[in-house]
Design an enzyme around this catalytic site. Structure first.
Site, PDB file in Angstrom:
ATOM      1  N   LYS A  93      28.334  -8.667 -29.484  1.00 36.21           N
ATOM      2  CA  LYS A  93      28.010  -8.797 -28.061  1.00 36.21           C
ATOM      3  C   LYS A  93      29.295  -8.943 -27.258  1.00 36.21           C
ATOM      4  CE  LYS A  93      24.052 -11.073 -26.158  1.00 36.21           C
ATOM      5  NZ  LYS A  93      23.329 -12.341 -26.080  1.00 36.21           N
TER       6      LYS A  93
HETATM    7  O1  G3P Z   1      19.366 -13.584 -23.379  1.00 31.72           O
HETATM    8  C1  G3P Z   1      20.223 -14.242 -22.503  1.00 31.72           C
HETATM    9  C2  G3P Z   1      19.808 -15.635 -22.422  1.00 31.72           C
HETATM   10  O2  G3P Z   1      20.113 -16.395 -23.537  1.00 31.72           O
HETATM   11  C3  G3P Z   1      20.077 -16.302 -21.161  1.00 31.72           C
HETATM   12  O3  G3P Z   1      18.891 -16.919 -20.886  1.00 31.72           O
HETATM   13  O4  G3P Z   1      17.340 -18.395 -19.741  1.00 31.72           O
HETATM   14  O5  G3P Z   1      19.741 -19.078 -20.087  1.00 31.72           O
HETATM   15  O6  G3P Z   1      19.152 -17.307 -18.471  1.00 31.72           O
HETATM   16  P1  G3P Z   1      18.783 -17.979 -19.728  1.00 31.72           P
END
Ligand code: G3P
Length: 275
Positions: A93
């Site tokens: 990534k």
């Molecule tokens: O897939 C990306 C993720 O881990 C971020 O998620 O909910 O922290 O915005 P969030």
């Protein structure tokens, strides 16, 4: 649409794997931190191997670099690939733009790193995508997957308009109006709109990279990612658990179980061992 779990927690990954329809795993530094909390000093290499071992060898597992300059991102990408490729299907990534502030001199280092690593046959998931332009450049550089952050895009639109919200709150995919005007981030009206626009551009331009809807916060957003044509959605375990729920499904089950007539049950049991 493929279903990935967005988690580095072994218990969650194993539980999601039991569903039988899990297609992949995505991690990031924050998810690794969450998984490591309370475990004392962990052997990170062993821990990541246990993530690979929790699923089949073909299942893609995205592991993120943490550096923010070209040379280090490339070095870390190679390390991740080399260390874990024998354990499964590694995707490295890479952030689309590693600047820690709005502007910096290394904004193109992510794209350059993607170009170099993908030319060596390393599979890339380009992360932290918030515009279709970023997705387009990442795909041109050779990314196999581009990851628009749907939930965080919704957060951003709400933050810019000073709208209060909780992390799991639903945000309409067609956007929201304030003072008669539809709120947007440079023409993008929601996180799902971002996913849909990227998908549309890729279709029109004949780009093969997969579009992975990331930062999914609730089951309705998951559904809308599918409607927008996302190739993959990566979903936290807390949201995966809700995907099969409906009050009427459990109410219906209770009624069916209550209504079973003994003759029907004994017909089904005929031939069973000990019957
Ligand atoms: O897939 C990306 C993720 O881990 C971020 O998620 O909910 O922290 O915005 P969030």
């Amino acid at each position: 649409m493929k279903l990935f779990i967005d988690s580095a927690k072994i218990e969650e990954i194993k539980e999601a794997e039991k569903l039988g329809v899990l297609d992949g795993i995505t991690t990031n530094p924050s998810l690794i931190k969450k998984a490591a909390v309370g475990k004392g000093k962990i052997d990170m290499e062993k821990y990541i191997i246990s993530i690979f071992n929790a699923v089949g060898k073909k299942i893609p597992v995205s592991l993120e670099v943490v550096a923010s300059d070209f040379n280090e991102m490339v070095r870390e990408g190679k390390v991740l690939h080399k260390k874990f490729r024998k354990h499964g299907n590694v995707y490295v990534k890479i952030p689309v733009n590693p600047c820690l502030e709005d502007k910096c001199s290394t904004a193109s280092d992510g794209i350059r790193a993607i170009k170099l690593l993908s030319s060596k046959g390393i599979k890339i998931n380009c992360t932290l995508i918030f515009t279709p332009e970023q997705a387009l450049l990442a795909a041109k550089a050779g990314a196999n997957i581009v990851s628009p952050f749907a939930g965080r895009e919704d957060d951003y639109i709400r933050e810019m308009s000073r709208i209060k919200f909780e992390k799991e709150d639903y945000y309409p995919s067609r956007g929201k109006k304030k003072l008669g005007k539809i709120l947007s981030d440079d023409g993008i009206v929601s996180g799902i709109d971002l996913v849909a626009e990227i998908k549309m551009i890729f279709r029109k331009q004949g780009i093969k990279a997969e579009v992975l809807a990331a930062s999914i916060r609730n089951k309705r957003q998951f559904r809308e990612a599918a409607l927008a044509g996302a190739d993959i959605a990566t979903v936290p375990f807390s949201v995966i658990k809700t995907l099969l729920e409906h009050n009427k499904t459990s109410e219906g089950m209770r009624k069916f179980v209550k209504d079973i007539v003994p003759e029907y049950k004994s017909m089904l049991n005929k031939g069973r061992k000990g019957k």
